[in-house]
Design a protein around this motif. Structure first.
Motif, PDB file in Angstrom:
ATOM      1  N   ALA A   9      48.073 113.621  34.362  1.00 38.16           N
ATOM      2  CA  ALA A   9      48.261 112.189  34.085  1.00 38.16           C
ATOM      3  C   ALA A   9      49.218 111.915  32.932  1.00 38.16           C
ATOM      4  N   ASN A  10      49.779 112.948  32.331  1.00 32.60           N
ATOM      5  CA  ASN A  10      50.597 112.739  31.127  1.00 32.60           C
ATOM      6  C   ASN A  10      52.045 112.379  31.406  1.00 32.60           C
ATOM      7  N   ARG A  11      52.521 112.604  32.654  1.00 33.99           N
ATOM      8  CA  ARG A  11      53.917 112.250  32.945  1.00 33.99           C
ATOM      9  C   ARG A  11      54.086 112.057  34.462  1.00 33.99           C
ATOM     10  N   GLY A  12      55.269 111.570  34.825  1.00 35.95           N
ATOM     11  CA  GLY A  12      55.606 111.446  36.242  1.00 35.95           C
ATOM     12  C   GLY A  12      54.670 110.524  37.004  1.00 35.95           C
ATOM     13  N   ILE A  13      54.379 110.895  38.224  1.00 29.71           N
ATOM     14  CA  ILE A  13      53.580 110.049  39.130  1.00 29.71           C
ATOM     15  C   ILE A  13      52.161 109.860  38.590  1.00 29.71           C
ATOM     16  N   GLY A  14      51.597 110.909  37.990  1.00 29.03           N
ATOM     17  CA  GLY A  14      50.234 110.807  37.457  1.00 29.03           C
ATOM     18  C   GLY A  14      50.129 109.768  36.357  1.00 29.03           C
ATOM     19  N   CYS A  32      44.986 115.898  31.365  1.00 30.74           N
ATOM     20  CA  CYS A  32      46.259 116.600  31.143  1.00 30.74           C
ATOM     21  C   CYS A  32      45.993 117.876  30.355  1.00 30.74           C
ATOM     22  N   ARG A  33      46.972 118.781  30.437  1.00 28.51           N
ATOM     23  CA  ARG A  33      46.770 120.089  29.800  1.00 28.51           C
ATOM     24  C   ARG A  33      46.775 120.001  28.291  1.00 28.51           C
ATOM     25  N   SER A  34      47.615 119.132  27.731  1.00 27.91           N
ATOM     26  CA  SER A  34      47.784 119.088  26.268  1.00 27.91           C
ATOM     27  C   SER A  34      47.727 117.654  25.755  1.00 27.91           C
ATOM     28  N   LEU A  57      42.543 119.103  30.567  1.00 28.66           N
ATOM     29  CA  LEU A  57      42.222 119.799  31.820  1.00 28.66           C
ATOM     30  C   LEU A  57      43.415 120.609  32.307  1.00 28.66           C
ATOM     31  N   ASP A  58      43.166 121.910  32.470  1.00 24.12           N
ATOM     32  CA  ASP A  58      44.108 122.752  33.213  1.00 24.12           C
ATOM     33  C   ASP A  58      43.437 123.022  34.549  1.00 24.12           C
ATOM     34  N   VAL A  59      44.061 122.587  35.633  1.00 20.84           N
ATOM     35  CA  VAL A  59      43.385 122.650  36.937  1.00 20.84           C
ATOM     36  C   VAL A  59      43.184 124.070  37.461  1.00 20.84           C
ATOM     37  N   ASN A  82      44.076 114.371  43.037  1.00 15.00           N
ATOM     38  CA  ASN A  82      44.672 115.668  42.716  1.00 15.00           C
ATOM     39  C   ASN A  82      46.183 115.487  42.726  1.00 15.00           C
ATOM     40  N   ASN A  83      46.722 115.215  41.552  1.00 12.74           N
ATOM     41  CA  ASN A  83      48.158 114.937  41.447  1.00 12.74           C
ATOM     42  C   ASN A  83      48.935 116.101  40.828  1.00 12.74           C
ATOM     43  N   ALA A  84      48.301 116.851  39.920  1.00 12.05           N
ATOM     44  CA  ALA A  84      49.005 117.924  39.201  1.00 12.05           C
ATOM     45  C   ALA A  84      49.672 118.871  40.195  1.00 12.05           C
ATOM     46  N   ALA A 151      57.871 128.798  48.411  1.00 18.45           N
ATOM     47  CA  ALA A 151      56.559 128.825  47.747  1.00 18.45           C
ATOM     48  C   ALA A 151      55.972 127.418  47.694  1.00 18.45           C
ATOM     49  N   TYR A 152      56.803 126.466  47.284  1.00 17.78           N
ATOM     50  CA  TYR A 152      56.332 125.079  47.168  1.00 17.78           C
ATOM     51  C   TYR A 152      55.950 124.535  48.537  1.00 17.78           C
ATOM     52  N   ARG A 153      56.822 124.714  49.536  1.00 15.80           N
ATOM     53  CA  ARG A 153      56.541 124.194  50.876  1.00 15.80           C
ATOM     54  C   ARG A 153      55.233 124.775  51.419  1.00 15.80           C
ATOM     55  N   TRP A 184      60.361 110.694  47.595  1.00 15.06           N
ATOM     56  CA  TRP A 184      61.186 111.510  46.694  1.00 15.06           C
ATOM     57  C   TRP A 184      61.362 110.665  45.441  1.00 15.06           C
ATOM     58  N   VAL A 185      60.714 111.091  44.351  1.00 11.56           N
ATOM     59  CA  VAL A 185      60.493 110.221  43.205  1.00 11.56           C
ATOM     60  C   VAL A 185      61.256 110.716  41.970  1.00 11.56           C
ATOM     61  N   LYS A 186      61.825 109.781  41.236  1.00 12.35           N
ATOM     62  CA  LYS A 186      62.564 110.115  40.006  1.00 12.35           C
ATOM     63  C   LYS A 186      61.581 110.524  38.907  1.00 12.35           C
ATOM     64  N   THR A 187      61.275 111.800  38.845  1.00 16.72           N
ATOM     65  CA  THR A 187      60.421 112.359  37.791  1.00 16.72           C
ATOM     66  C   THR A 187      61.084 113.655  37.332  1.00 16.72           C
ATOM     67  N   ASP A 188      60.424 114.365  36.423  1.00 16.13           N
ATOM     68  CA  ASP A 188      60.964 115.674  36.025  1.00 16.13           C
ATOM     69  C   ASP A 188      61.115 116.561  37.261  1.00 16.13           C
TER      70      ASP A 188
END
Ligand SMILES: NC(=O)c1ccc[n+]([C@@H]2O[C@H](COP(=O)([O-])OP(=O)(O)OC[C@H]3O[C@@H](n4cnc5c(N)ncnc54)[C@H](OP(=O)(O)O)[C@@H]3O)[C@@H](O)[C@H]2O)c1
Length: 230
Positions: A9-14, A32-34, A57-59, A82-84, A151-153, A184-188
């Motif tokens: 939840a700390n950046r991007g879509i989350g 979020c992790r940190s 939270l680290d998932v 589940n966004n991470a 890997a991602y796909r 397709w979203v403008k995030t990192d």
């Protein structure tokens, strides 16, 4: 008003989903992790009259999930998102694969959504209309013939399959499960050339989530509401 648990939840879509739900007065358990480095999320918490509750939270970490579960106690969760996710490793082609990186991507994108669903099943069941959403990707669809980012796909195709099974298994508990491609979203991750902004994506995702009912459980949808092929 509902309680929504969002990972990453700390950046991007989350972060944008957190902003959207908090703006309308829902309670968001923003994970979020940190947390100490999550400046945008902490600022959002301050701006929204504490509708945002930040948790570490680290998932991929069972201890981290257990600690979150313990701190939430019997609190009902209306929506688990589940966004991470990650799109690494750098080398992920047929001829050059970072296998450790591949396994890590599977751990984050495929295994952890089920870890989260299992861990928070009781809190979901305590809600009137529980929904468990996983942010997947059209890149995991078997109708896409592209061969980059194997890997991602693979991780997204596999999480689709995991959640299809969960949808059947949890239907008798009235838990609605869905996979959502955010566009397709403008995030990192998506980069600056992407098609849509994160506020556009988040608004679409929330609308899709609201349109879900038990007859649609196990579906794969895009952010604009269209149904996607596996
Ligand atoms: N952007 C797109 O175009 C696009 C398209 C299709 C699908 N998606 C999916 O949408 C979701 C969100 O993507 P995004 O574009 O917002 O990506 P992003 O900007 O790169 O953000 C990813 C988020 O996931 C978190 N994360 C990564 N590993 C984690 C872990 N082990 N535990 C907890 N959190 C972890 C990151 O936290 P840290 O800050 O700590 O790294 C960050 O909050 C992902 O599942 C992605 O696959 C995105």
């Amino acid at each position: 008003m509902s309680t929504i648990l969002i990972t990453g939840a700390n950046r991007g879509i989350g972060l944008e989903l957190t902003r959207y739900y908090a703006a309308r007065g829902d309670t968001v358990i923003a994970c979020c992790r940190s947390p100490e480095q999550a400046d945008d999320l902490r600022q959002l918490k301050d701006q929204t009259n504490d509708c945002v509750i930040i948790h570490q939270l680290d998932v991929t970490d069972d201890n981290s999930i257990a600690a979150l579960k313990a701190s939430l106690g019997s609190m009902a969760i209306g929506i688990l998102i589940n966004n991470a996710g990650i799109i690494s490793p750098e080398k992920q082609s047929t001829r050059e694969m970072d296998f450790d990186g591949f396994l890590h991507t599977l751990n984050v994108n495929t295994v952890s959504p089920l870890r989260m669903l299992q861990a928070f099943l009781a809190q979901l069941k305590a809600s009137d209309t529980p929904k468990a959403i996983t942010i997947s990707s059209y890149m995991g669809s078997f109708t896409s013939l592209a061969t980059d980012r194997i890997a991602y796909r693979t991780s997204k195709a596999a999480v689709n399959r995991v959640m299809c099974a969960a949808a059947q298994d949890l239907k008798s508990d009235n838990i609605i499960i869905a996979l959502i491609h955010p566009g397709w979203v403008k995030t990192d991750m998506g980069g600056s050339n992407a098609d849509i902004t994160s506020p556009q994506s988040a608004a679409g995702i929330v609308e899709v989530i609201e349109s879900l009912n038990i007859d649609k459980t196990g579906g794969f949808f895009a952010w604009d509401g269209s149904e996607l092929p596996w």
